[in-house]
Design a protein around this motif. Structure first.
Motif, PDB file in Angstrom:
ATOM      1  N   GLU A  70       0.860  -1.178   0.000  1.00 24.17           N
ATOM      2  CA  GLU A  70       0.000   0.000   0.000  1.00 24.17           C
ATOM      3  C   GLU A  70       0.898   1.230   0.000  1.00 24.17           C
ATOM      4  O   GLU A  70       1.918   1.265   0.681  1.00 24.17           O
ATOM      5  N   CYS A  71       0.525   2.251  -0.753  1.00 27.61           N
ATOM      6  CA  CYS A  71       1.269   3.515  -0.761  1.00 27.61           C
ATOM      7  C   CYS A  71       1.144   4.160   0.619  1.00 27.61           C
ATOM      8  O   CYS A  71       0.039   4.306   1.145  1.00 27.61           O
ATOM      9  N   SER A  75       1.509   7.139   1.390  1.00 24.84           N
ATOM     10  CA  SER A  75       0.970   8.488   1.322  1.00 24.84           C
ATOM     11  C   SER A  75      -0.530   8.509   1.030  1.00 24.84           C
ATOM     12  O   SER A  75      -1.306   9.046   1.806  1.00 24.84           O
ATOM     13  N   CYS A  76      -0.935   7.900  -0.094  1.00 28.00           N
ATOM     14  CA  CYS A  76      -2.334   7.991  -0.511  1.00 28.00           C
ATOM     15  C   CYS A  76      -3.149   6.733  -0.202  1.00 28.00           C
ATOM     16  O   CYS A  76      -4.362   6.719  -0.398  1.00 28.00           O
ATOM     17  N   LYS A  77      -2.487   5.686   0.232  1.00 30.74           N
ATOM     18  CA  LYS A  77      -3.123   4.434   0.683  1.00 30.74           C
ATOM     19  C   LYS A  77      -3.686   3.553  -0.428  1.00 30.74           C
ATOM     20  O   LYS A  77      -4.376   2.595  -0.150  1.00 30.74           O
ATOM     21  N   ILE A  78      -3.376   3.831  -1.707  1.00 29.36           N
ATOM     22  CA  ILE A  78      -3.845   2.919  -2.755  1.00 29.36           C
ATOM     23  C   ILE A  78      -2.942   1.681  -2.773  1.00 29.36           C
ATOM     24  O   ILE A  78      -1.807   1.709  -2.299  1.00 29.36           O
ATOM     25  N   THR A 137      -0.436  -0.596  -4.500  1.00 25.13           N
ATOM     26  CA  THR A 137       0.537  -0.398  -5.574  1.00 25.13           C
ATOM     27  C   THR A 137       0.688  -1.686  -6.388  1.00 25.13           C
ATOM     28  O   THR A 137       0.059  -2.696  -6.085  1.00 25.13           O
ATOM     29  N   LEU A 192       5.864   3.885  -1.924  1.00 21.07           N
ATOM     30  CA  LEU A 192       5.013   4.913  -2.522  1.00 21.07           C
ATOM     31  C   LEU A 192       4.482   4.409  -3.856  1.00 21.07           C
ATOM     32  O   LEU A 192       5.107   3.557  -4.497  1.00 21.07           O
ATOM     33  N   CYS A 193       3.359   4.936  -4.295  1.00 22.95           N
ATOM     34  CA  CYS A 193       2.903   4.694  -5.659  1.00 22.95           C
ATOM     35  C   CYS A 193       3.671   5.662  -6.566  1.00 22.95           C
ATOM     36  O   CYS A 193       4.327   6.598  -6.099  1.00 22.95           O
ATOM     37  N   GLU A 216       2.578   7.998  -8.582  1.00 22.27           N
ATOM     38  CA  GLU A 216       2.087   9.371  -8.546  1.00 22.27           C
ATOM     39  C   GLU A 216       2.616  10.129  -7.326  1.00 22.27           C
ATOM     40  O   GLU A 216       3.037  11.283  -7.438  1.00 22.27           O
ATOM     41  N   CYS A 217       2.596   9.495  -6.176  1.00 23.24           N
ATOM     42  CA  CYS A 217       3.105  10.159  -4.967  1.00 23.24           C
ATOM     43  C   CYS A 217       4.611  10.363  -5.053  1.00 23.24           C
ATOM     44  O   CYS A 217       5.130  11.394  -4.642  1.00 23.24           O
ATOM     45  N   THR A 240       5.294  13.299  -7.210  1.00 29.60           N
ATOM     46  CA  THR A 240       4.934  14.534  -6.524  1.00 29.60           C
ATOM     47  C   THR A 240       6.040  14.951  -5.562  1.00 29.60           C
ATOM     48  O   THR A 240       6.416  16.120  -5.486  1.00 29.60           O
TER      49      THR A 240
END
Length: 70
Positions: free
Chosen positions: A19-20, A22-25, A27, A48-49, A51-52, A55
């Protein structure tokens, strides 16, 4: 029963993939993959995913190049 199958599939993915932080999606990184072989991983912090990661670490930091998108 379609909803039940979707829930089972999501639970199964959560068990297998990171799980990411930061955003919890969920991966695409398997939990079984050694951290030395992972991308978008921060030692001492976690996965991290993409996208995060992008960023937090803009392309200039990866390549040392500066891009003017104006």
């Amino acid at each position: 029963m379609v909803d039940g199958m979707w829930v089972q599939r999501q639970i199964h993915k959560h068990d297998l993939y990171e799980e990411c932080i930061s955003c919890k999606i969920i991966t695409h990184t398997p939990k079984s993959l050694d951290v030395s072989k992972r991308i978008y991983y921060i030692e001492g912090v976690g996965q991290l995913c993409r996208e995060c990661w992008e960023t937090l670490y803009p392309i200039e930091l990866h390549t040392g190049e500066s891009h003017d998108f104006s």
